[in-house]
Design a protein around this motif. Sequence first.
Motif, PDB file in Angstrom:
ATOM      1  N   ALA A 248      21.732  16.812  79.938  1.00  0.00           N
ATOM      2  CA  ALA A 248      20.843  15.666  79.717  1.00  0.00           C
ATOM      3  C   ALA A 248      21.503  14.632  78.798  1.00  0.00           C
ATOM      4  CB  ALA A 248      19.517  16.135  79.122  1.00  0.00           C
ATOM      5  N   ARG A 249      22.432  15.097  77.962  1.00  0.00           N
ATOM      6  CA  ARG A 249      23.143  14.176  77.056  1.00  0.00           C
ATOM      7  C   ARG A 249      24.443  13.661  77.691  1.00  0.00           C
ATOM      8  NH1 ARG A 249      20.053  17.261  74.332  1.00  0.00           N
ATOM      9  NH2 ARG A 249      19.333  16.923  72.174  1.00  0.00           N
ATOM     10  N   GLY A 250      24.619  13.907  78.980  1.00  0.00           N
ATOM     11  CA  GLY A 250      25.788  13.363  79.674  1.00  0.00           C
ATOM     12  C   GLY A 250      27.034  14.233  79.583  1.00  0.00           C
ATOM     13  N   VAL A 251      26.906  15.495  79.156  1.00  0.00           N
ATOM     14  CA  VAL A 251      28.065  16.385  79.067  1.00  0.00           C
ATOM     15  C   VAL A 251      28.332  16.998  80.442  1.00  0.00           C
ATOM     16  CG1 VAL A 251      28.909  18.567  78.107  1.00  0.00           C
ATOM     17  CG2 VAL A 251      27.789  16.880  76.616  1.00  0.00           C
ATOM     18  N   ASP A 252      29.513  16.740  80.991  1.00  0.00           N
ATOM     19  CA  ASP A 252      29.879  17.281  82.309  1.00  0.00           C
ATOM     20  C   ASP A 252      30.789  18.497  82.199  1.00  0.00           C
ATOM     21  OD1 ASP A 252      28.465  15.477  83.941  1.00  0.00           O
ATOM     22  OD2 ASP A 252      29.998  13.945  83.576  1.00  0.00           O
ATOM     23  N   HIS A 253      31.412  18.693  81.037  1.00  0.00           N
ATOM     24  CA  HIS A 253      32.368  19.801  80.858  1.00  0.00           C
ATOM     25  C   HIS A 253      32.224  20.317  79.431  1.00  0.00           C
ATOM     26  CE1 HIS A 253      36.857  21.248  81.212  1.00  0.00           C
ATOM     27  NE2 HIS A 253      36.007  22.244  81.138  1.00  0.00           N
ATOM     28  N   ALA A 254      31.891  21.583  79.301  1.00  0.00           N
ATOM     29  CA  ALA A 254      31.724  22.176  77.971  1.00  0.00           C
ATOM     30  C   ALA A 254      32.677  23.349  77.803  1.00  0.00           C
ATOM     31  CB  ALA A 254      30.281  22.642  77.775  1.00  0.00           C
ATOM     32  N   MET A 255      33.194  23.490  76.601  1.00  0.00           N
ATOM     33  CA  MET A 255      34.091  24.593  76.281  1.00  0.00           C
ATOM     34  C   MET A 255      33.334  25.553  75.376  1.00  0.00           C
ATOM     35  SD  MET A 255      37.756  24.056  74.454  1.00  0.00           S
ATOM     36  CE  MET A 255      38.921  25.348  74.052  1.00  0.00           C
ATOM     37  N   ILE A 256      33.395  26.839  75.715  1.00  0.00           N
ATOM     38  CA  ILE A 256      32.722  27.857  74.918  1.00  0.00           C
ATOM     39  C   ILE A 256      33.786  28.518  74.051  1.00  0.00           C
ATOM     40  CG2 ILE A 256      31.340  29.968  75.015  1.00  0.00           C
ATOM     41  CD1 ILE A 256      30.807  28.875  78.070  1.00  0.00           C
TER      42      ILE A 256
END
Lengths: 377, 377
Positions: A292-300
Amino acid sequence: MSFSLTDPAVASLLGLSVREAKRGVRGANPLVGAVIADASGQVVATGHHRGAGTPHAEADALSNLAAAQELAARRQNEQTPLDPALANPGPLDPATLTMLVTLEPCNHTGRTGPCSHAIVESGIGRVVYAVPDATDRASGGAAHLVVNGVEVIAGESISEQWVAESGALNARWFRAQREARPFTSLHLAQTLDANIAAVDGTSQWITGDASRQHSHGIRARVDAIIVGTGTILADNPQLTARDAGGELAPRQPLRVAMGHRDVPDTARIRGTGSFEQFHTHDPREVLSELKARGVDHAMIEGGSSIATAFLAADLVDEIWLYQAPKFLGRGRSALDDLGITSLSQALELELDDVDGPAVRQLGNDVLLHLTPRHEDK
Amino acid sequence: MSFSLTDPAVASLLGLSVREAKRGVRGANPLVGAVIADASGQVVATGHHRGAGTPHAEADALSNLAAAQELAARRQNEQTPLDPALANPGPLDPATLTMLVTLEPCNHTGRTGPCSHAIVESGIGRVVYAVPDATDRASGGAAHLVVNGVEVIAGESISEQWVAESGALNARWFRAQREARPFTSLHLAQTLDANIAAVDGTSQWITGDASRQHSHGIRARVDAIIVGTGTILADNPQLTARDAGGELAPRQPLRVAMGHRDVPDTARIRGTGSFEQFHTHDPREVLSELKARGVDHAMIEGGSSIATAFLAADLVDEIWLYQAPKFLGRGRSALDDLGITSLSQALELELDDVDGPAVRQLGNDVLLHLTPRHEDK
């Protein structure tokens, strides 16, 4: 008149398009490879997508084609070969060209313009694509081409293998799209007996410089980095993306804390760039808020309970597993309980040869690139 | 007159001898590489030792030299080149040749004859060796050469780097000799989160066919295989060495059970070949008993308490670590308590590029070849 798509030699063009796609990176955008062939089926240009914010594969191939044409024109002006058979044929007629691309050209203006429009402008006569683009945002490219007089052929009529391979490249990416969440990369840095810290909690540094530099490269590519509040309290990480010289990368990801414990005002994660905390242990909730905040790629990034939660929920799309050549015996395990009791239930992974070799030596460490085996549920 | 050993070009001959040595296998015998150069310093033959029962590096190089001489003689008889400069020079005078070898030639008759005698018989004029052979059994080779008129030069006067590299190749092997115990190879087959079995004990098979086939090759090379009684009771392994077709290898290792629990008469480990049980948990005791029985190379197969005991006692000389691309979360860990509480005490390993690449893909698995970092205590 162009070459026949039923010619067995076409298989090598299709294979080349898949290999081109694998030169890209997994992340916010799908992997795509494109090949442009002349009327006789000779390759005149190739292209691939290098990740969010860079030209799409089709645009990359068109720009390589333009460069090749320019070179050909210059050579024609400069050279007069003794043997007329060696004379440079000069610029190609775009109408005689075929583009083979692993994904339907997009019809979307994002950080780059729509590929379907660029193809129409280039005058290319024929486009063959493997996998239809079913995303709401970018679909409709084939229709735009047809309306503008380009011959468009769906890959299933050419080669089922090509369609399957092109689809498999992005199976996890398409799933992330369907689930309306960012694509996720899990980072694990562990000893060869899978510990991420010793009994006394020491963990800096398990892996060497080359591994840490590589993971900074991934950080610079993502939109957000997720860590547990436990990791923040234990290690007080900065979570910035830095280059080999220690300089901050121009683009810094959003730093995300996940968990209920308070993050002190003095925590380094609150430093450079944006910071946000989600008071939950539910990985789906975090990903949905990030999307929803525009994050398309997240790293864990960790620690073990966060990594385990995402893996157990089948929300990990690729894994970068850095292994340091050492044993600790007892220590803090990289993973906790995945709910698996028998070998037949093991979480199966596949070595992933996208974005470099799946198995490589990095300094004294060993880096594995893996993808959870995709079962379409 | 032969080339000068102070010529900078000699470095490439020395480097070649070390690379040759690395083509061998770790085990009952040390790694040795040999290079034979002519009067001008050109390489005319190379050789390496492929493991117990096969020719030593010097003998291998002499036999390659003989083959090269024979070929040269045949060519001389057959050809008359137009350009006399291209004329084959014919057989070399052995007195003009230099042998460069990473270890002092042995003076021992074992499964093969003494290398020092073979060199004298060959007529080679000069021998340069890197590391003196200090073992009781095989030393005295250099003296035998000198007495018989061969010029002998110790490597330390040529290149300290060469001596260091040649010595490092066999640091763990020399330690095993000093400690009067077999050389040991630890076998670990685990998931990427370092489990060797699931919570319910299932472990067959964590790794794939290619990994198991590779480990059968190691079994066929060793004199004994050591397992704990716990592993025998849990898995009832055969511990035979088999080829890809499932056929028994011609030579089967001694099967050794370590521990106090009774091994049932029906246990499969009592099948083909010899079996022995040692009622102890002390790895030194087991190795000393095995050495007394003529075992020069032992493989430690598991389970975790046996592997941990040998590692904690610094009695592991090389490690074959097979990793299957899967996670189990909780399970039976590959290793137990090594007595390490802080990262600075970690048991450090080195990637080992002897006997193939240190890091390799084996089917869907990843095989790492490692050596515990040797600190001479």
